[in-house]
Design a protein around this motif. Structure first.
Motif, PDB file in Angstrom:
ATOM      1  N   PRO A  65      -4.320   7.672 -20.293  1.00  0.00           N
ATOM      2  CA  PRO A  65      -2.982   6.892 -20.205  1.00  0.00           C
ATOM      3  C   PRO A  65      -2.111   7.191 -19.066  1.00  0.00           C
ATOM      4  O   PRO A  65      -2.028   8.368 -18.753  1.00  0.00           O
ATOM      5  N   ALA A  66      -1.675   6.170 -18.344  1.00  0.00           N
ATOM      6  CA  ALA A  66      -0.807   6.357 -17.205  1.00  0.00           C
ATOM      7  C   ALA A  66      -0.044   4.996 -16.901  1.00  0.00           C
ATOM      8  O   ALA A  66      -0.090   4.327 -17.961  1.00  0.00           O
ATOM      9  N   ARG A  67       0.813   5.011 -16.088  1.00  0.00           N
ATOM     10  CA  ARG A  67       1.604   4.028 -15.740  1.00  0.00           C
ATOM     11  C   ARG A  67       1.749   3.578 -14.341  1.00  0.00           C
ATOM     12  O   ARG A  67       1.926   4.557 -13.579  1.00  0.00           O
ATOM     13  N   ALA A  68       1.636   2.317 -13.963  1.00  0.00           N
ATOM     14  CA  ALA A  68       1.653   2.027 -12.535  1.00  0.00           C
ATOM     15  C   ALA A  68       2.484   0.672 -12.542  1.00  0.00           C
ATOM     16  O   ALA A  68       2.124  -0.137 -13.227  1.00  0.00           O
ATOM     17  N   SER A 104       0.874  -1.100   0.064  1.00  0.00           N
ATOM     18  CA  SER A 104       0.026   0.196   0.004  1.00  0.00           C
ATOM     19  C   SER A 104       1.002   1.153  -0.007  1.00  0.00           C
ATOM     20  O   SER A 104       1.613   1.560   0.840  1.00  0.00           O
ATOM     21  N   LEU A 105       0.781   2.057  -0.858  1.00  0.00           N
ATOM     22  CA  LEU A 105       1.669   3.368  -1.072  1.00  0.00           C
ATOM     23  C   LEU A 105       1.032   4.306   0.034  1.00  0.00           C
ATOM     24  O   LEU A 105       2.140   4.678   0.844  1.00  0.00           O
ATOM     25  N   THR A 106      -0.028   4.299   0.474  1.00  0.00           N
ATOM     26  CA  THR A 106      -0.488   5.112   1.695  1.00  0.00           C
ATOM     27  C   THR A 106       0.111   4.698   3.035  1.00  0.00           C
ATOM     28  O   THR A 106       0.716   5.567   3.795  1.00  0.00           O
ATOM     29  N   ASP A 132       4.578   5.113 -11.628  1.00  0.00           N
ATOM     30  CA  ASP A 132       5.660   5.173 -12.371  1.00  0.00           C
ATOM     31  C   ASP A 132       6.461   6.566 -12.084  1.00  0.00           C
ATOM     32  O   ASP A 132       7.814   6.630 -12.129  1.00  0.00           O
ATOM     33  N   THR A 133       5.485   7.339 -12.155  1.00  0.00           N
ATOM     34  CA  THR A 133       6.399   9.098 -11.820  1.00  0.00           C
ATOM     35  C   THR A 133       7.212   8.990 -10.537  1.00  0.00           C
ATOM     36  O   THR A 133       8.290   9.452 -10.439  1.00  0.00           O
ATOM     37  N   LEU A 134       6.894   8.152  -9.448  1.00  0.00           N
ATOM     38  CA  LEU A 134       7.627   7.999  -8.303  1.00  0.00           C
ATOM     39  C   LEU A 134       8.873   7.237  -8.484  1.00  0.00           C
ATOM     40  O   LEU A 134      10.189   7.294  -8.061  1.00  0.00           O
ATOM     41  N   LEU A 135       8.779   6.095  -9.459  1.00  0.00           N
ATOM     42  CA  LEU A 135       9.759   5.133  -9.771  1.00  0.00           C
ATOM     43  C   LEU A 135      10.927   6.017 -10.478  1.00  0.00           C
ATOM     44  O   LEU A 135      12.221   5.927 -10.578  1.00  0.00           O
ATOM     45  N   LEU A 187      -5.604   8.516  -4.947  1.00  0.00           N
ATOM     46  CA  LEU A 187      -4.275   8.487  -5.538  1.00  0.00           C
ATOM     47  C   LEU A 187      -4.135   9.046  -6.996  1.00  0.00           C
ATOM     48  O   LEU A 187      -2.885   9.324  -7.131  1.00  0.00           O
ATOM     49  N   LEU A 188      -5.291   9.452  -7.489  1.00  0.00           N
ATOM     50  CA  LEU A 188      -4.716   9.874  -8.895  1.00  0.00           C
ATOM     51  C   LEU A 188      -3.882  11.007  -9.134  1.00  0.00           C
ATOM     52  O   LEU A 188      -3.156  10.865  -9.911  1.00  0.00           O
ATOM     53  N   PRO A 189      -4.027  11.928  -8.333  1.00  0.00           N
ATOM     54  CA  PRO A 189      -3.126  13.059  -8.466  1.00  0.00           C
ATOM     55  C   PRO A 189      -1.598  12.512  -8.203  1.00  0.00           C
ATOM     56  O   PRO A 189      -0.755  13.260  -8.742  1.00  0.00           O
ATOM     57  N   ARG A 190      -1.366  11.511  -7.550  1.00  0.00           N
ATOM     58  CA  ARG A 190      -0.069  11.058  -7.278  1.00  0.00           C
ATOM     59  C   ARG A 190       0.418  10.580  -8.872  1.00  0.00           C
ATOM     60  O   ARG A 190       1.376  10.113  -9.085  1.00  0.00           O
ATOM     61  N   PHE A 191      -0.275  10.348  -9.853  1.00  0.00           N
ATOM     62  CA  PHE A 191       0.027   9.965 -11.218  1.00  0.00           C
ATOM     63  C   PHE A 191      -0.170  10.986 -12.018  1.00  0.00           C
ATOM     64  O   PHE A 191       0.011  10.967 -13.361  1.00  0.00           O
TER      65      PHE A 191
END
Length: 337
Positions: A275-278, A38-40, A116-119, A322-326
């Protein structure tokens, strides 16, 4: 890092402490996420670990690196959280339609996607010689899900040894055990990982033409509610899951039954996909308008697991907060706005 920085931090200089830990913060967040799923929870536990590190800095003897010392603290903070049952178990959402009976009930409602933005902001630190997995391979949903099904010490041992490449002696010191015990725990963890992950066909390369075409075809079929076309993209043994909802559907017939019920409820609502990446995998953020149109609101993040030229799993996370984190919007304005 200079010795002066460490001395200043030990003397109570918060800025110096920040200099010590900042290079490792992103990789430690990923480490906590792997163990907790869990990211949270990972963000909360990492914060607790940093407080513990600040308070315990005077006891850092320098026999290990700062990085190894921080991993010890973060790992044990994760284990303490799990031991104390302080993991957040989200409330299962109630679907606005009657879903068909599931193939099974999922065991991991706390699972969340990892942007993936955090990666991209995480240093790809060269693992030690004992590592078996690359950093990004070890954040795929199948890998993280398999870790959640293991006893926590098994999962922690596997990550520390096979992902990060710490030696058996280093891991034993982190977990207050012996290298012999680490070896036995690691063997059991490897067997469990193999059983949970299986030996599916490899995914196409990220950003490849094959990946792009699969995702585009899925998006077109999903928006158009073209069931036959969507089912044709799936492997025979594909899974559909929707954390934190626990109902899961296995195989094309079961997935088709669920989608028919879901799409019947959709009625005149319009869908928009971004589109996004996770977890290093392609994803699509789903936004749905009301029955009369207007602004589109979040309706989940669908992460696709690809196998060869097919889709082997659809994980539609209902964690819209969590969408803003993407880098995704909270709402899509309607025409004229």
């Amino acid at each position: 890092m200079t010795r002066t920085t460490l001395d200043r931090a030990r003397a109570g200089d918060a800025d110096a402490f920040g200099e010590l830990i900042e290079p490792y913060r992103r990789e430690l967040l990923l480490h906590c996420y792997r163990i907790l799923g869990s990211l949270t929870d990972a963000e909360d536990v990492l914060q607790e670990a940093m407080i513990a590190a600040w308070r315990g800095l005077g006891g850092f003897a320098g026999r290990a690196s700062i990085r190894g010392w921080l991993y010890r603290i973060a790992t044990n903070q994760c284990l303490n959280t799990l031991r104390a049952h302080r993991r957040r178990i989200p409330t299962e959402p109630t679907p606005p339609f009657q879903p068909p009976p599931p193939s099974r009930r999922g065991e991991i409602p706390w699972l969340q996607p990892y942007p993936d933005t955090l990666l991209d902001q995480t240093p790809d630190t060269a693992p030690g010689p004992a590592a078996r997995y690359q950093m990004r391979e070890a954040v795929e949903l199948a890998f993280v899900t398999a870790l959640q099904r293991m006893p926590p010490r098994q999962a922690s041992t596997l990550v520390l040894r096979d992902v990060l490449g710490f030696s058996a002696a280093e891991v034993a010191a982190m977990l207050a055990t012996t290298p012999t015990a680490v070896k036995g725990t690691l063997q059991r963890a490897r067997a469990a990982l193999q059983a949970h992950r299986g030996t599916g066909r490899p995914a196409p390369a990220p950003g490849s033409a094959t990946e792009h075409e699969l995702v585009r075809s899925f998006a077109d079929a999903f928006v158009a509610a073209d069931l036959d076309r969507l089912l044709g993209l799936l492997t025979d043994d594909a899974w559909l899951s929707m954390p934190p909802a626990t109902h899961e559907y296995h195989g094309r017939p079961a997935i088709a039954e669920f989608l028919r019920a879901s799409w019947a409820y959709r009625d005149t609502r319009q869908l928009h996909l971004i589109p996004a990446r996770a977890n290093t995998q392609p994803a699509l953020a789903v936004y749905a308008t009301g029955p009369d149109g207007g602004a589109a609101h979040p309706a989940g993040l669908a992460v696709l697991t690809l196998a060869g030229h097919r889709i082997s799993a659809i994980t539609r996370f209902h964690t819209d907060h969590l969408l803003p984190r993407f880098g995704l919007p909270d709402i899509l304005a309607g025409p004229g706005h």
